[in-house]
Design a protein around this motif. Sequence first.
Motif, PDB file in Angstrom:
ATOM      1  N   VAL A 104       0.883  -1.335   0.209  1.00  0.00           N
ATOM      2  CA  VAL A 104      -0.078  -0.085   0.096  1.00  0.00           C
ATOM      3  C   VAL A 104       0.825   1.446  -0.040  1.00  0.00           C
ATOM      4  N   GLY A 105       1.447   1.380  -1.084  1.00  0.00           N
ATOM      5  CA  GLY A 105       2.206   2.669  -1.390  1.00  0.00           C
ATOM      6  C   GLY A 105       3.791   2.350  -1.011  1.00  0.00           C
ATOM      7  N   VAL A 106       4.636   3.259  -1.191  1.00  0.00           N
ATOM      8  CA  VAL A 106       5.901   3.056  -0.950  1.00  0.00           C
ATOM      9  C   VAL A 106       5.931   3.143   0.723  1.00  0.00           C
ATOM     10  N   SER A 107       4.855   3.871   1.345  1.00  0.00           N
ATOM     11  CA  SER A 107       4.972   4.031   2.641  1.00  0.00           C
ATOM     12  C   SER A 107       4.800   2.788   3.380  1.00  0.00           C
ATOM     13  N   GLU A 108       4.087   1.848   3.041  1.00  0.00           N
ATOM     14  CA  GLU A 108       4.116   0.857   3.709  1.00  0.00           C
ATOM     15  C   GLU A 108       5.259  -0.305   3.405  1.00  0.00           C
ATOM     16  N   CYS A 126      16.043  14.592   4.299  1.00  0.00           N
ATOM     17  CA  CYS A 126      15.393  13.244   3.875  1.00  0.00           C
ATOM     18  C   CYS A 126      13.964  13.514   3.878  1.00  0.00           C
ATOM     19  N   TYR A 127      13.285  12.611   3.514  1.00  0.00           N
ATOM     20  CA  TYR A 127      11.729  12.551   3.604  1.00  0.00           C
ATOM     21  C   TYR A 127      11.475  12.038   4.940  1.00  0.00           C
ATOM     22  N   VAL A 128      10.335  12.750   5.377  1.00  0.00           N
ATOM     23  CA  VAL A 128       9.855  12.830   6.786  1.00  0.00           C
ATOM     24  C   VAL A 128       9.634  11.475   7.440  1.00  0.00           C
ATOM     25  N   SER A 129       9.502  10.521   6.658  1.00  0.00           N
ATOM     26  CA  SER A 129       9.046   9.172   7.227  1.00  0.00           C
ATOM     27  C   SER A 129      10.243   8.523   7.733  1.00  0.00           C
ATOM     28  N   TYR A 130      11.386   8.752   7.167  1.00  0.00           N
ATOM     29  CA  TYR A 130      12.563   7.810   7.190  1.00  0.00           C
ATOM     30  C   TYR A 130      13.038   7.502   8.782  1.00  0.00           C
ATOM     31  N   GLN A 131      13.203   8.726   9.440  1.00  0.00           N
ATOM     32  CA  GLN A 131      13.800   8.653  10.891  1.00  0.00           C
ATOM     33  C   GLN A 131      12.419   8.179  11.516  1.00  0.00           C
ATOM     34  N   ASN A 175      15.936  12.991  -4.639  1.00  0.00           N
ATOM     35  CA  ASN A 175      15.618  13.486  -3.471  1.00  0.00           C
ATOM     36  C   ASN A 175      14.663  14.198  -3.038  1.00  0.00           C
ATOM     37  N   ASN A 176      13.708  13.838  -2.055  1.00  0.00           N
ATOM     38  CA  ASN A 176      12.761  14.921  -1.549  1.00  0.00           C
ATOM     39  C   ASN A 176      13.289  14.995   0.034  1.00  0.00           C
ATOM     40  N   PRO A 177      13.770  16.472  -0.012  1.00  0.00           N
ATOM     41  CA  PRO A 177      13.201  17.446  -0.328  1.00  0.00           C
ATOM     42  C   PRO A 177      14.071  18.447  -1.293  1.00  0.00           C
ATOM     43  N   SER A 224      16.573   1.609  -0.657  1.00  0.00           N
ATOM     44  CA  SER A 224      16.635   2.588  -1.778  1.00  0.00           C
ATOM     45  C   SER A 224      15.323   3.055  -2.032  1.00  0.00           C
ATOM     46  N   ASP A 225      14.801   4.051  -1.857  1.00  0.00           N
ATOM     47  CA  ASP A 225      13.586   4.725  -2.016  1.00  0.00           C
ATOM     48  C   ASP A 225      13.557   5.360  -3.447  1.00  0.00           C
ATOM     49  N   GLU A 226      12.980   4.685  -4.522  1.00  0.00           N
ATOM     50  CA  GLU A 226      13.178   5.042  -5.764  1.00  0.00           C
ATOM     51  C   GLU A 226      11.769   5.674  -6.415  1.00  0.00           C
ATOM     52  N   ILE A 227      11.286   6.127  -5.499  1.00  0.00           N
ATOM     53  CA  ILE A 227       9.809   6.620  -5.729  1.00  0.00           C
ATOM     54  C   ILE A 227       9.901   7.706  -7.133  1.00  0.00           C
ATOM     55  N   TYR A 228      11.052   8.796  -6.910  1.00  0.00           N
ATOM     56  CA  TYR A 228      11.031   9.656  -7.883  1.00  0.00           C
ATOM     57  C   TYR A 228      11.759   9.184  -9.103  1.00  0.00           C
ATOM     58  N   GLY A 229      12.221   8.050  -9.484  1.00  0.00           N
ATOM     59  CA  GLY A 229      13.352   7.402 -10.599  1.00  0.00           C
ATOM     60  C   GLY A 229      12.964   7.965 -11.808  1.00  0.00           C
ATOM     61  N   PHE A 254       3.644   4.037  -7.443  1.00  0.00           N
ATOM     62  CA  PHE A 254       3.032   4.866  -8.638  1.00  0.00           C
ATOM     63  C   PHE A 254       2.647   6.223  -8.545  1.00  0.00           C
ATOM     64  N   SER A 255       2.669   6.417  -7.039  1.00  0.00           N
ATOM     65  CA  SER A 255       2.064   7.778  -6.731  1.00  0.00           C
ATOM     66  C   SER A 255       2.400   9.067  -7.627  1.00  0.00           C
ATOM     67  N   LYS A 256       3.858   9.146  -7.649  1.00  0.00           N
ATOM     68  CA  LYS A 256       4.427  10.300  -8.277  1.00  0.00           C
ATOM     69  C   LYS A 256       4.471  10.343  -9.743  1.00  0.00           C
ATOM     70  N   ALA A 257       5.053   9.353 -10.400  1.00  0.00           N
ATOM     71  CA  ALA A 257       5.131   9.289 -11.609  1.00  0.00           C
ATOM     72  C   ALA A 257       3.962   9.460 -12.494  1.00  0.00           C
ATOM     73  N   TRP A 298      -4.226   6.182  -4.940  1.00  0.00           N
ATOM     74  CA  TRP A 298      -4.390   4.690  -5.423  1.00  0.00           C
ATOM     75  C   TRP A 298      -3.772   3.896  -4.429  1.00  0.00           C
ATOM     76  N   ARG A 299      -2.700   4.461  -3.796  1.00  0.00           N
ATOM     77  CA  ARG A 299      -1.875   3.782  -2.867  1.00  0.00           C
ATOM     78  C   ARG A 299      -1.339   2.353  -3.147  1.00  0.00           C
ATOM     79  N   ILE A 300      -0.550   2.409  -4.338  1.00  0.00           N
ATOM     80  CA  ILE A 300       0.168   1.249  -4.600  1.00  0.00           C
ATOM     81  C   ILE A 300       1.705   1.493  -4.772  1.00  0.00           C
TER      82      ILE A 300
HETATM   83  N1  PLP Z   1       9.140   8.379  -0.477  1.00  0.00           N
HETATM   84  C1  PLP Z   1       9.364   9.419  -0.500  1.00  0.00           C
HETATM   85  C2  PLP Z   1      10.656  10.130  -0.856  1.00  0.00           C
HETATM   86  C3  PLP Z   1       8.215  10.275  -0.831  1.00  0.00           C
HETATM   87  O1  PLP Z   1       8.359  11.620  -1.024  1.00  0.00           O
HETATM   88  C4  PLP Z   1       6.947   9.894  -0.379  1.00  0.00           C
HETATM   89  C5  PLP Z   1       5.751  10.796  -0.553  1.00  0.00           C
HETATM   90  O2  PLP Z   1       5.680  11.989  -0.532  1.00  0.00           O
HETATM   91  C6  PLP Z   1       6.641   8.390  -0.251  1.00  0.00           C
HETATM   92  C7  PLP Z   1       7.879   7.757  -0.284  1.00  0.00           C
HETATM   93  C8  PLP Z   1       5.234   7.802  -0.034  1.00  0.00           C
HETATM   94  O3  PLP Z   1       4.795   7.458  -1.172  1.00  0.00           O
HETATM   95  P1  PLP Z   1       3.451   6.614  -1.353  1.00  0.00           P
HETATM   96  O4  PLP Z   1       2.365   7.460  -1.848  1.00  0.00           O
HETATM   97  O5  PLP Z   1       3.910   5.667  -2.565  1.00  0.00           O
HETATM   98  O6  PLP Z   1       3.330   5.935  -0.097  1.00  0.00           O
END
Ligand code: PLP
Length: 388
Positions: free
Chosen positions: A98-102, A124-129, A174-176, A202-207, A234-237, A243-245
Amino acid sequence: MTWQDKLSNSVKSVAPSGIRKFFDIAAKMQDVISLGVGEPDFVTPWPIRESCVYGLERGYTSYTANRGMLKLREEIARHYVEKFNVGYDVDTEILVTVGVSEALDIALRAILNPGDEVLIPEPCYVSYQACTFMANGVPVSVPAKIENEFRITPEELEPFVTPKTKAILIGYPNNPTGAIMERDDLLKIADFAEAHDLIVISDEIYGDLTYGGVHECFAALPHMRDRTILLNGFSKAYAMTGWRIGYALSNPDFIAAMTKIHQYTILCAPITAQMAAVEALKRGEKYMKKMVADYDRRRRLIYDGFKTMGLDSFEPRGAFYIFPNITASGLTSEDFAERLIQVEHVALVPGTAFGKCGAGHVRCSYATSVEKISEALNRIEHFLKSHK
Ligand code: PLP
């Protein structure tokens, strides 16, 4: 005794996301231009939406395999062979989440024992820590330097390695900051990971969102496939945030451990969203490329705008964020963000929301229209003049 006292210590000690605060202020105002959200302003392309409608019409409303629909795993595997020449077994090495988040959460929970340390380059992205912490791990911040365009080097990581270091968690593009890592940079990180026997998440959501360069898949580097837990989604690209995948790719042991957690907590990602994701990989590339070309135009507009008004920024090369230095305003990043939204009704995020070394910066997302970006730039310029 209060209800607070009854909460888990690890959850209690994690601060709420520094991004949300500004959404909440913005939500109560009229006429706000938001450069705050990390979300495409595009609607998911119609053929992708249509595949979901079609699925519903045909009665696809059930659970799927825990690991995700076979068709989707096959498409993901095909995509990685075609694009990066790296192969994953559809039965044992791919997990749809369910998203890269899960995927991020369960990757950390699958590998960390209490007290294990994770090296996290910042900003880095807020969730990592927070996710590392909630998985009973110890997040270890490693500051990346603006002089090096926020790339990370083994020399910067080395002093933070201890016998408890288990993994390194990287997110490029990288986000941000909008930073990318090129092949040579990543090869050095690969050697470093091998030398210290570290897992690489390796979080490549913005690849897919790079400008004037090619994204390098970390798992495709020599000897890195099995050591890497590759996260993508799939969220960003594909403009599919709702959709949360997402998915994770790695060796069978890591994927089996992650699947165990996924099985007991999530069961499976929603079937209709998985059908849409199949369509995105099969026929979505042309729509994605068009959106990326649009982001590129907006990127140049906002980069030039900040330069013209004297706010230093390195040129972002990936994702859809720019991270200008705002110290010329004489304000801290928090004050800058707070006053800007109150006075000019422009929402952005203070750099410190992404780690201490984000101080003196703000994050602006340019995943919004050219008109809104232009108006936001006018308002920021006006704000700067009135603060000189
Ligand atoms: N990883 C990074 C770097 C992000 O910026 C985000 C969302 O902003 C996510 C993961 C979470 O993505 P998802 O919508 O796939 O859960």
